[in-house]
Design a protein around this motif. Structure first.
Motif, mmCIF file in Angstrom:
data_model
loop_
_atom_site.group_PDB
_atom_site.id
_atom_site.type_symbol
_atom_site.label_atom_id
_atom_site.label_comp_id
_atom_site.label_asym_id
_atom_site.label_seq_id
_atom_site.Cartn_x
_atom_site.Cartn_y
_atom_site.Cartn_z
ATOM 1 N N PRO B 9 0.920 -1.074 -0.018
ATOM 2 C CA PRO B 9 0.047 0.054 -0.024
ATOM 3 C C PRO B 9 0.751 1.301 -0.085
ATOM 4 O O PRO B 9 1.778 1.323 0.756
ATOM 5 N N ASP B 10 0.308 2.536 -0.529
ATOM 6 C CA ASP B 10 1.128 3.578 -0.620
ATOM 7 C C ASP B 10 1.062 4.240 0.908
ATOM 8 O O ASP B 10 2.045 4.925 1.009
ATOM 9 N N ILE B 11 0.140 4.156 1.419
ATOM 10 C CA ILE B 11 -0.031 4.815 2.792
ATOM 11 C C ILE B 11 -0.656 3.943 3.615
ATOM 12 O O ILE B 11 -1.773 2.750 3.445
ATOM 13 N N VAL B 12 -0.383 3.850 4.923
ATOM 14 C CA VAL B 12 -1.150 3.040 6.089
ATOM 15 C C VAL B 12 -1.343 4.082 7.241
ATOM 16 O O VAL B 12 -0.511 4.736 7.471
ATOM 17 N N ILE B 13 -2.662 4.080 7.757
ATOM 18 C CA ILE B 13 -2.985 4.719 8.849
ATOM 19 C C ILE B 13 -3.595 4.038 9.897
ATOM 20 O O ILE B 13 -4.054 3.049 9.549
ATOM 21 N N ARG B 14 -3.429 4.579 11.008
ATOM 22 C CA ARG B 14 -3.865 3.675 12.225
ATOM 23 C C ARG B 14 -4.865 4.548 12.872
ATOM 24 O O ARG B 14 -4.770 5.771 12.996
ATOM 25 N N GLY B 15 -5.744 3.837 13.675
ATOM 26 C CA GLY B 15 -6.778 4.375 14.314
ATOM 27 C C GLY B 15 -7.583 3.173 15.294
ATOM 28 O O GLY B 15 -6.949 2.365 15.437
ATOM 29 N N ARG B 16 -8.824 3.877 15.877
ATOM 30 C CA ARG B 16 -9.620 3.044 16.647
ATOM 31 C C ARG B 16 -10.700 2.033 15.999
ATOM 32 O O ARG B 16 -11.630 2.707 15.309
ATOM 33 N N LYS B 17 -10.963 0.844 16.413
ATOM 34 C CA LYS B 17 -11.937 0.303 15.824
ATOM 35 C C LYS B 17 -13.402 0.898 16.387
ATOM 36 O O LYS B 17 -13.700 1.134 17.463
ATOM 37 N N VAL B 18 -14.200 1.107 15.491
ATOM 38 C CA VAL B 18 -15.820 1.240 15.931
ATOM 39 C C VAL B 18 -16.520 0.162 15.892
ATOM 40 O O VAL B 18 -17.355 -0.510 16.666
ATOM 41 N N VAL B 19 -16.420 -0.533 14.553
ATOM 42 C CA VAL B 19 -16.994 -1.950 14.397
ATOM 43 C C VAL B 19 -16.030 -2.794 13.826
ATOM 44 O O VAL B 19 -15.371 -2.240 12.835
#
Lengths: 429, 147
Positions: B9-19
């Motif tokens: 992938p060109d970009i990977v971002i991280r975050g929090r699961k909602v579902v």
């Protein structure tokens, strides 16, 4: 992870039956989605439990296609159909899809009316109060300061938080239906003290006293702060329930405001410092003569023809004093032959209007006092409507866009006058 | 699927699961918040709000990337109906958590994330290929699609 009490674990595991277990499961998923840590107990829930158009029932045909199927599969988001018992919390049904008597005038079919009657009988038999209004606080459900509620309806939510000091987030259909059974709602947002503090200041420099002026200030406020909490201070006077009702509904529709503070007026804003929880924060907006004129112009940017054929009053649902005012303005006059005047309220308030003689005055003038719904909710306007007039910024915001018609916004007097003459004469004084 | 041959992938971002869950598809991105009731036609999954930059565009079977929800409390109910009509988004990425968007995601039961280390509305463009692994808290982005 959301922390559960022993009672909540028992509910999740089925101790109170399968419907409560499904409700608790949905509420846990919802709390995790929000990032909430636990629940608050609530015994005051307002939503639209189980009511659905026929196509939603048809979708769940294999599950029985009835109220039970819709409540299980849609409201509780359950994979299986469960028996739905009487609700455990004090539960109220908000606005519905049509007037229970004048549905034909609203263009509804026999089939749609039969579906409406059937849903309503189910709602009542499940112990849910049939308030059928966007103003539950005018029809038998008035929270108290600090009470944890789970309410839908943006105009009721903003009223509960701001004017009463009750505590509710803007809940949805599924969370309210689940809360009616489980008596729980995620402890997040407006249930917590810090979340309720002001975020931006609005300095009011022009006198805001009448309901018309309060409504315009509300529309300005929502556009300025979007969904944040404003602290309004300055030339606001003559506070009354109906003025808060119009202010909040306007601010919720132009921006999504779910709580506001007015210094010296609303209960959590005895001072500017208390409203902000310290020093001023955020941006500072000014509402002066220029801004007032711009709001009026914006609300009237969708009207070209002054030949009005429909006047809609009662958004949010009219209170008894608003009906009394409208009846006084109409007494001895007739609605114009090219126009219709529909006024919307709750069944409770209509009963009072009938006892007080206002309904008769309105009928003799050719107006109709309808309940349960409004033109936006039911998407019902008189046949052939091209140009409508409103005294509500919220309805002006929604209805013309939804129905593809023109609309004018003005005072209640402007609206009653145009209903009788057919010619819009409203202007900003 | 021959995943080994796919480019990174060109970009990977991280975050929090909602579902939770994993999904991938073409992105539909807007910098404007979305109204549910009165703003979306659930029969088509189409944005209908006047002046909205997605007016007339359907999010059916797309990864919907947007700042958040606004408007009526009927938001979750209208998005829920898009699941019944087969017009639900495949997944959702939003930056502002509200009760409306959180409940909508829960009942849609599509992989959804929020609270990112980089704004997905800026990082992702309409037409990019996006893979959401909500359980791992990771979004992979292939710019311009993954043909």
């Amino acid at each position: 992870m959301v922390r559960l009490t022993d009672a909540e674990k028992a509910m999740r595991d089925g101790a109170d039956g399968p419907a409560v277990a499904k409700a608790m499961d949905l509420l846990i998923r919802y709390a995790e989605a929000l990032g909430a840590e636990d629940f608050v107990e609530t015994n005051n829930v307002a939503g639209v439990p189980g009511s659905s158009p026929q196509w939603v029932k048809d979708y769940y045909k294999e599950d029985g296609g009835d109220y039970r199927a819709v409540f299980s599969r849609f409201d509780l988001d359950s994979d299986e159909v469960v028996d739905v018992p009487r609700m455990n919390a004090f539960s109220c049904h908000l606005q519905g899809g049509m007037d229970p008597e004048m549905w034909r005038e609203q263009g509804m079919s026999e089939e749609a009316f039969a579906n409406f009657r059937s849903d309503e009988a189910e709602v009542a038999s499940h112990g849910i109060q049939v308030l059928k209004t966007c103003t539950p606080y005018l029809a038998g459900n008035v929270p108290v300061m600090g009470e944890h509620c789970a309410w839908m309806e943006s105009s009721a939510v903003v009223f509960c938080n701001s004017v009463i000091g009750g505590r509710t987030n803007c809940e949805g259909r599924e969370s309210t239906s689940a809360a009616m059974l489980a008596k729980r709602i995620p402890n997040w947002g407006f249930h917590t003290d810090d979340f309720r503090k002001g975020q931006h200041a609005i300095d009011v420099e022009v006198p805001v006293d009448s309901i018309f002026e309060w409504g315009m200030l509300g529309y300005f406020t929502g556009a300025a702060v979007e969904d944040a909490i404003p602290v309004l201070d300055g030339a606001i006077s003559d506070a009354a329930l109906i003025k808060h009702k119009h202010f909040g509904a306007a601010a919720a529709s132009s921006g999504g405001v779910e709580m506001y503070h007015m210094v010296g007026i609303t209960p959590e804003a005895s001072s500017r410092e208390i409203a902000f929880g310290g020093a001023d924060k955020g941006e500072r907006f000014t509402y002066g003569a220029k801004e007032r004129a711009a709001v009026y112009e914006r609300l009237n940017s969708i009207g070209e023809s002054r030949d009005v054929d429909y006047v809609m009053l009662g958004c949010p649902h009219y209170s008894i004093d608003q009906i009394a005012d409208a009846a006084r303005m109409l007494e001895g006059r007739k609605v114009h032959e090219n126009a219709e005047l529909w006024i919307f309220t709750s069944r409770a308030v209509k009963a009072t209007a009938m006892a007080s003689g206002y309904d008769r005055i309105l009928r003799e003038a050719g107006a109709k006092l309808m309940t349960d719904t409004c033109s936006a909710i039911s998407q019902a306007v008189p046949p052939g409507t091209k140009v409508a007039a409103f005294d509500s910024a919220k309805q002006t915001h929604y209805l013309p866009a939804m129905m593809g018609i023109e609309g004018w916004f003005g005072t209640t007097q402007d609206c009653i006058d145009v209903a009788c003459t057919g010619k819009w004469e409203g202007r900003l004084n | 699927m021959a995943t080994a041959e796919l480019k990174a992938p060109d970009i990977v971002i991280r975050g929090r699961k909602v579902v939770g869950g994993v999904t991938e598809g073409e992105a539909l991105v807007t910098s404007q918040t979305i109204s549910g009731w009165g703003g979306v036609n659930p029969l088509k999954g189409e944005v209908i709000e006047s002046h909205h930059e997605l007016k007339g565009v359907s999010f059916a079977n797309k990864i919907l990337v947007f700042p958040g929800a606004k408007g009526s409390s009927g938001w979750s109910g209208v998005f829920h109906m898009t699941k019944l009509t087969g017009c639900a988004p495949l997944g959702m990425l939003f930056t502002i958590t509200t009760t409306k968007a959180a409940l909508g995601a829960v009942v849609l039961r599509v992989p959804t994330m929020t609270d990112f280390d980089r704004d997905p509305v800026e990082a992702i463009a309409t037409g990019d290929w996006v893979r959401i692994d909500a359980d791992k808290g990771e979004v992979q982005i292939w710019k311009g699609g993954r043909a």
